[in-house]
Design an enzyme around this catalytic site. Structure first.
Site, PDB file in Angstrom:
ATOM      1  N   GLY A 157      -4.348  -2.007  -0.898  1.00  0.00           N
ATOM      2  CA  GLY A 157      -3.498  -1.696  -2.040  1.00  0.00           C
ATOM      3  C   GLY A 157      -3.168  -0.218  -2.082  1.00  0.00           C
TER       4      GLY A 157
ATOM      5  N   GLY B 266      -4.663   7.335   2.105  1.00  0.00           N
ATOM      6  CA  GLY B 266      -4.657   8.767   1.854  1.00  0.00           C
ATOM      7  C   GLY B 266      -5.964   9.275   1.273  1.00  0.00           C
TER       8      GLY B 266
ATOM      9  N   GLU C 100      -6.224  -7.272  10.013  1.00  0.00           N
ATOM     10  CA  GLU C 100      -5.183  -8.302   9.995  1.00  0.00           C
ATOM     11  C   GLU C 100      -3.879  -7.834  10.623  1.00  0.00           C
ATOM     12  OE1 GLU C 100      -3.813  -5.673   6.869  1.00  0.00           O
ATOM     13  OE2 GLU C 100      -5.802  -6.365   7.448  1.00  0.00           O
TER      14      GLU C 100
ATOM     15  N   CYS D 198      -9.477  -1.522   3.477  1.00  0.00           N
ATOM     16  CA  CYS D 198      -8.709  -0.342   3.065  1.00  0.00           C
ATOM     17  C   CYS D 198      -9.030   0.051   1.615  1.00  0.00           C
ATOM     18  CB  CYS D 198      -7.223  -0.570   3.282  1.00  0.00           C
ATOM     19  SG  CYS D 198      -6.285   0.984   3.363  1.00  0.00           S
TER      20      CYS D 198
ATOM     21  N   SER E 206       0.816  -1.215   0.000  1.00  0.00           N
ATOM     22  CA  SER E 206       0.000   0.000   0.000  1.00  0.00           C
ATOM     23  C   SER E 206       0.849   1.265   0.000  1.00  0.00           C
ATOM     24  CB  SER E 206      -0.938   0.012   1.212  1.00  0.00           C
ATOM     25  OG  SER E 206      -1.838  -1.072   1.161  1.00  0.00           O
TER      26      SER E 206
ATOM     27  N   GLN F  39     -12.708   1.191  -0.288  1.00  0.00           N
ATOM     28  CA  GLN F  39     -12.973   2.309  -1.190  1.00  0.00           C
ATOM     29  C   GLN F  39     -13.519   1.825  -2.529  1.00  0.00           C
ATOM     30  OE1 GLN F  39      -9.058   4.001  -1.225  1.00  0.00           O
ATOM     31  NE2 GLN F  39      -9.196   4.740   0.890  1.00  0.00           N
TER      32      GLN F  39
ATOM     33  N   HIS G  77      -7.105  -1.944   8.987  1.00  0.00           N
ATOM     34  CA  HIS G  77      -6.497  -3.246   8.726  1.00  0.00           C
ATOM     35  C   HIS G  77      -6.672  -4.181   9.909  1.00  0.00           C
ATOM     36  CE1 HIS G  77      -4.247  -2.402   4.949  1.00  0.00           C
ATOM     37  NE2 HIS G  77      -4.357  -1.154   5.377  1.00  0.00           N
TER      38      HIS G  77
END
Length: 380
Positions: free
Chosen positions: A240, A311, A354, A267, A49, A271, A352
């Site tokens: 990613g 971001g 994980e 993440c 990422s 989106q 996240h």
């Protein structure tokens, strides 16, 4: 530990930071962001990422426990550069197989130490994330600024195609026994989860296996037809890098999967899922990067300490307009941290689970996804 040569970090606003190089030598540019993790620097370095970004750690001492192969999220780093206040001269941990300097040099990652990361962080908080360039090739400010002009902006870039695994993978490894949380998995057939790899971290795969799934990983560019050909019981949309708004192929695939199979986005996957249902995405001023981000679950009222690295964010009002439900809020700025579309069997979080910073505050989400999947299997 070798003595580094002089290096410079120049920002798009003209600010120049002086320091010493470690890791690789040369020149590299990207969007400069700061990360507030106190530990976990190797996971940060190997998180896809961060592709296209120079990461500055706010914790002043980095590298004190070295590196090892077990903690890698990918076998190679993708970030554009790494910045710390002080590089530890001692790598002291029984699991360490290499010091950080040697590890970064091996992988060709440019890094700097000795700069005032507090001042750098304050500037990024005030001005926002901006382009930067690390160089050991020139120390001249005007030349650095001229070279920085050639560094592309992060917005509008498709970085997913640069980090996705290019082939199908069957993943079987769960957590190491000493790190295994209680996932409440009973014996019985394992539901099949297909992970769309937009730059997925290995710990997502491990978490799914430990939650009782059989895991298949597919490249980011596959279509819904190829995904459904795997006969999945659920689909994970992974994390990613880059700008989600340009990932039309991933958004289209997700839209075609909606309602056909349970979906869980993490993440960037969050989106992409939100964009697939028509929600709006916008760029944050300096993003959320760190393992100490407080998130409130609006259904339970509980607060989780989460790991985040993004971001961009999803507009809350646009989620409700398309019939979705905001399930989690970031308590620092009230941005959306979770979303649900129950009639389409879809859920996602902006953080996240994980990464286990709590350490297990959010691991229940993998159990929740499994319950969604098994419930669908029972009624199908």
């Amino acid at each position: 530990m070798r003595q580094g040569n002089e290096a410079r970090l120049v920002l798009a606003d003209g600010t120049v930071f002086r320091g010493r190089a470690f890791g690789a030598a040369g020149e590299s540019g990207g969007e400069v962001v700061f990360n507030t993790c106190l530990s976990g620097y190797q996971e940060v370095i190997t998180d896809p990422s961060y592709s296209g970004q120079i990461v500055a750690m706010t914790n002043p001492l980095i590298g004190n426990y070295g590196t090892n192969l077990e903690d890698e999220e990918r076998s190679v780093p993708f970030l554009a550069g790494f910045v710390v206040r002080e590089l530890s001269r001692i790598a002291s941990n029984f699991r360490s197989t290499s010091d950080l300097d040697t590890y970064l040099a091996k992988h060709g990652v440019l890094a700097m130490e000795g700069i005032d990361t507090r001042a750098l962080t304050r500037r990024l908080r005030k001005q926002g994330a901006m382009k930067g360039l690390i160089s050991t090739e020139t120390l001249d400010r005007d030349e650095l600024l001229a070279r920085l002009e050639r560094v592309p902006e992060l917005e509008g870039r498709d970085l997913v195609k640069e980090v996705t695994r290019g082939r199908r993978i069957d993943w079987e490894q769960g957590y190491a026994e000493r790190f295994m949380p209680d996932m409440g998995v009973n014996s019985g057939p394992a539901p099949h989860c297909v992970v769309l790899d937009f730059g997925a971290k290995r710990n997502i795969f491990r978490s799914l296996v430990s939650a009782g799934f059989r895991v298949t990983v597919l490249p980011a560019t596959v279509g819904a037809k190829e995904v459904l050909a795997e006969a999945p019981d659920g689909v994970m949309l992974s994390n990613g890098p880059g700008d989600p708004r340009v990932l039309t192929y991933a958004i289209d695939t997700t839209r075609d999967l909606l309602g056909k199979v349970p979906l869980f986005g993490i993440c960037l996957g969050h989106q992409i899922l939100c964009a697939a249902v028509g929600a709006q995405i916008y760029k944050l001023k300096f993003g959320h990067h760190g393992g100490n981000q407080p998130v409130k679950d609006l259904k339970t009222g509980e607060v989780e300490i989460t790991s985040q690295n993004h971001g961009f964010a999803v507009d809350a009002e646009s989620i409700t307009k398309v019939g979705g439900e905001v399930t989690h809020l970031h308590l620092n700025d009230n941005t959306v941290s979770g979303f649900e579309l129950s009639d389409k069997m879809a859920m996602s979080v902006q953080y996240h689970p994980e990464a286990c910073p709590g350490p297990h505050d959010s691991i229940h989400l993998f159990q929740r996804f499994r319950e969604l999947v098994t419930s669908r299997m029972e009624t199908a």
